[in-house]
Design an enzyme around this catalytic site. Structure first.
Site, PDB file in Angstrom:
ATOM      1  N   HIS A  57       1.461   6.852  -3.727  1.00  0.00           N
ATOM      2  CA  HIS A  57       1.596   6.471  -2.226  1.00  0.00           C
ATOM      3  C   HIS A  57       1.732   5.023  -2.453  1.00  0.00           C
ATOM      4  O   HIS A  57       1.545   4.365  -3.149  1.00  0.00           O
ATOM      5  CB  HIS A  57       0.389   6.846  -1.538  1.00  0.00           C
ATOM      6  CG  HIS A  57      -1.161   6.137  -2.038  1.00  0.00           C
ATOM      7  ND1 HIS A  57      -2.008   5.516  -1.480  1.00  0.00           N
ATOM      8  CD2 HIS A  57      -1.526   6.286  -3.287  1.00  0.00           C
ATOM      9  CE1 HIS A  57      -3.022   5.004  -2.203  1.00  0.00           C
ATOM     10  NE2 HIS A  57      -2.649   5.477  -3.451  1.00  0.00           N
ATOM     11  N   HIS A 106      -2.654   7.446   7.119  1.00  0.00           N
ATOM     12  CA  HIS A 106      -1.764   7.304   5.770  1.00  0.00           C
ATOM     13  C   HIS A 106      -1.534   8.489   5.113  1.00  0.00           C
ATOM     14  O   HIS A 106      -1.988   9.709   5.364  1.00  0.00           O
ATOM     15  CB  HIS A 106      -2.815   6.786   4.866  1.00  0.00           C
ATOM     16  CG  HIS A 106      -2.508   6.206   3.520  1.00  0.00           C
ATOM     17  ND1 HIS A 106      -1.709   4.796   3.485  1.00  0.00           N
ATOM     18  CD2 HIS A 106      -2.492   6.706   2.360  1.00  0.00           C
ATOM     19  CE1 HIS A 106      -1.476   4.592   2.297  1.00  0.00           C
ATOM     20  NE2 HIS A 106      -1.953   5.642   1.229  1.00  0.00           N
ATOM     21  N   CYS A 124       3.347   2.842   3.791  1.00  0.00           N
ATOM     22  CA  CYS A 124       3.123   4.293   3.255  1.00  0.00           C
ATOM     23  C   CYS A 124       4.284   5.344   3.936  1.00  0.00           C
ATOM     24  O   CYS A 124       4.689   6.217   3.135  1.00  0.00           O
ATOM     25  CB  CYS A 124       1.579   5.025   3.488  1.00  0.00           C
ATOM     26  SG  CYS A 124       1.317   5.039   5.445  1.00  0.00           S
TER      27      CYS A 124
END
Length: 348
Positions: free
Chosen positions: A321, A309, A258
């Protein structure tokens, strides 16, 4: 006598070195390629013990993440947040904390918490003592509980129901509906909401009185045709890599995690920024209540405590993402991601 003094000094130095080594051996800094199995084998322990000592609920690790690898240091990492609140109105920061999380725990806004502690940014560290009550907190709480003198279009009677409610960190539509004795569908109708996503500090109509009459004009969901500046370039670059596989520590088109995805896209679109993890990007950005495409959306508690995240907001209540399933576009209404949503922020 002189020989005796030298001998004692030597012993002290050696003892200090052994103590430092013991402390170093009780933690491990994750490096690229590390796995829980490898780390457990190196320190003669088990994967389940590592997970227990570090409150991990998955096998995911991040570069530079510090892991407790001995039971000696496991207790401090498991401090109970509720015991950090002292009678003097302070809170002791523990590993994994964020300003939004602390504000939510103490029914404050992030702004009130920042103002109360004269913070210059969002960076906090374990052991830091933060004030969690006082004039800023009190004023914030009173704003949503005390009726003003007719400012809500009411008669000013203290027994009358307020027409508006200021959203606090941690609030949900269902929670607000329960507090104000109405329904989620009514709140959505009165506030022209198309989803359940709400933001701290925003005002909601909680009665039908005057609902929608002075509601802020909301921009239409943007497309790449009307996104100005670097945002369009960021989104276009990000979308080029849809379906790219997930690789832990990856920051190239052969595979992303990420934070590596954020780093690569920003670098390709002209932003020189260091490669760091989700917490690193969180620390060098500021909160925004009205996100625009290109802003970063952060999530907490996905595989570890705290910020864990992130992705790019692309409009239409969606973000792009690098998930464990690869680079993808996801709705913020997704039950999993809405549960772990923390904030929208913009890089300094």
């Amino acid at each position: 006598m002189k020989k005796h003094m030298v001998s004692m000094a030597t012993i002290a130095v050696v003892s200090s070195a052994f103590a430092a080594q013991a402390s170093a051996d009780s933690t491990h800094t994750v490096k690229q390629g590390d796995t829980l199995w490898d780390i457990a084998k190196k320190y003669n322990t088990s994967v389940s013990q590592l997970k227990k000592w570090n409150d991990l609920n998955s096998d995911f690790l991040q570069i530079n993440q510090k892991l407790i690898v001995s039971s000696e240091n496991s207790a401090p990492a498991k401090e109970n947040n509720s015991s950090n609140q002292s009678s003097s109105g302070t809170y002791k920061v523990v590993s994994g904390d964020t300003l939004s999380k602390i504000a939510r725990q103490h029914n404050m806004t992030v702004k009130a918490l920042v103002d109360l502690n004269n913070l210059k940014g969002d960076l906090i560290f374990p052991g830091q003592a933060l004030k969690v009550n006082g004039s800023s907190s009190s004023n914030s709480g009173n704003a949503s509980s005390k009726p003003s003198s007719g400012s809500n279009g009411s008669s000013g009677n203290s027994n009358s129901k307020k027409d508006t409610y200021v959203i606090q960190p941690g609030d949900t539509l269902s929670g607000i509906a329960k507090k104000t004795n109405t329904t989620v569908s009514n709140l959505k109708k009165w506030n022209q909401l198309s989803s359940d996503l709400i933001f701290a500090g925003k005002k909601l109509y909680v009665t039908s009185n005057n609902a929608g009459k002075d509601t802020e004009t909301k921009p239409s969901n943007p497309t790449n045709d009307n996104i100005s500046g670097n945002a369009a370039a960021i989104i276009n670059e990000a979308k080029k890599h849809l379906n790219t596989r997930y690789v832990w520590g990856g920051s190239t088109p052969s595979g992303f995690d990420c934070s590596g995805f954020i780093y690569y896209v920003l670098k390709q679109t002209g932003t020189n920024i260091a490669r760091t993890n989700a917490e690193g990007y969180f620390s060098r950005s500021y909160y925004v209540n009205d996100p625009v495409p290109g802003d970063i959306v952060f999530f907490e508690g996905t595989y570890k405590k705290g910020i864990s995240h992130l992705g790019f907001y692309i409009g239409n209540n969606q973000f792009i993402h690098a998930s464990s399933s690869g680079v993808m576009i996801t709705s913020l209404d997704n039950p999993y991601w809405s549960k772990h949503f923390d904030s929208f922020k913009r890089l300094y």
